[in-house]
Motif scaffolding. Sequence first.
Motif, PDB file in Angstrom:
ATOM      1  N   TYR A 243       0.834  -1.199   0.000  1.00  0.00           N
ATOM      2  CA  TYR A 243       0.000   0.000   0.000  1.00  0.00           C
ATOM      3  C   TYR A 243       0.872   1.253   0.000  1.00  0.00           C
ATOM      4  O   TYR A 243       0.639   2.180  -0.771  1.00  0.00           O
ATOM      5  CB  TYR A 243      -0.893   0.071   1.246  1.00  0.00           C
TER       6      TYR A 243
ATOM      7  N   ARG B 280      -8.465  -1.983  -0.214  1.00  0.00           N
ATOM      8  CA  ARG B 280      -9.910  -1.888  -0.412  1.00  0.00           C
ATOM      9  C   ARG B 280     -10.416  -0.663   0.348  1.00  0.00           C
ATOM     10  O   ARG B 280      -9.779  -0.196   1.299  1.00  0.00           O
ATOM     11  CB  ARG B 280     -10.605  -3.139   0.120  1.00  0.00           C
ATOM     12  N   LEU B 281     -11.560  -0.165  -0.047  1.00  0.00           N
ATOM     13  CA  LEU B 281     -12.116   1.037   0.565  1.00  0.00           C
ATOM     14  C   LEU B 281     -12.289   0.874   2.074  1.00  0.00           C
ATOM     15  O   LEU B 281     -11.976   1.782   2.848  1.00  0.00           O
ATOM     16  CB  LEU B 281     -13.453   1.391  -0.093  1.00  0.00           C
ATOM     17  N   GLU B 282     -12.749  -0.315   2.507  1.00  0.00           N
ATOM     18  CA  GLU B 282     -12.935  -0.543   3.946  1.00  0.00           C
ATOM     19  C   GLU B 282     -11.608  -0.436   4.693  1.00  0.00           C
ATOM     20  O   GLU B 282     -11.541   0.099   5.796  1.00  0.00           O
ATOM     21  CB  GLU B 282     -13.527  -1.931   4.218  1.00  0.00           C
TER      22      GLU B 282
END
Length: 66
Positions: free
Chosen positions: A32, A40-42
Amino acid sequence: MNKIKEVLEDKGIKQTWLAEKLGKSYNMVNGYVQNRQQPRLEVLYQIAEILDVDIAELLVSTTNKK
């Protein structure tokens, strides 16, 4: 693209600490941070909460690009 690396550096936080808080491997978090993969968005929301920043601070704006 994200700005996780910049936020970590600004706050003096290590990737290993963030990985531990997220319950993810160092390699995943490093992916990341180096923008080799996007969370992921979460997960991005979890990162923002852990780092105590608005989620917008973790994102690269796509407006005003020429």
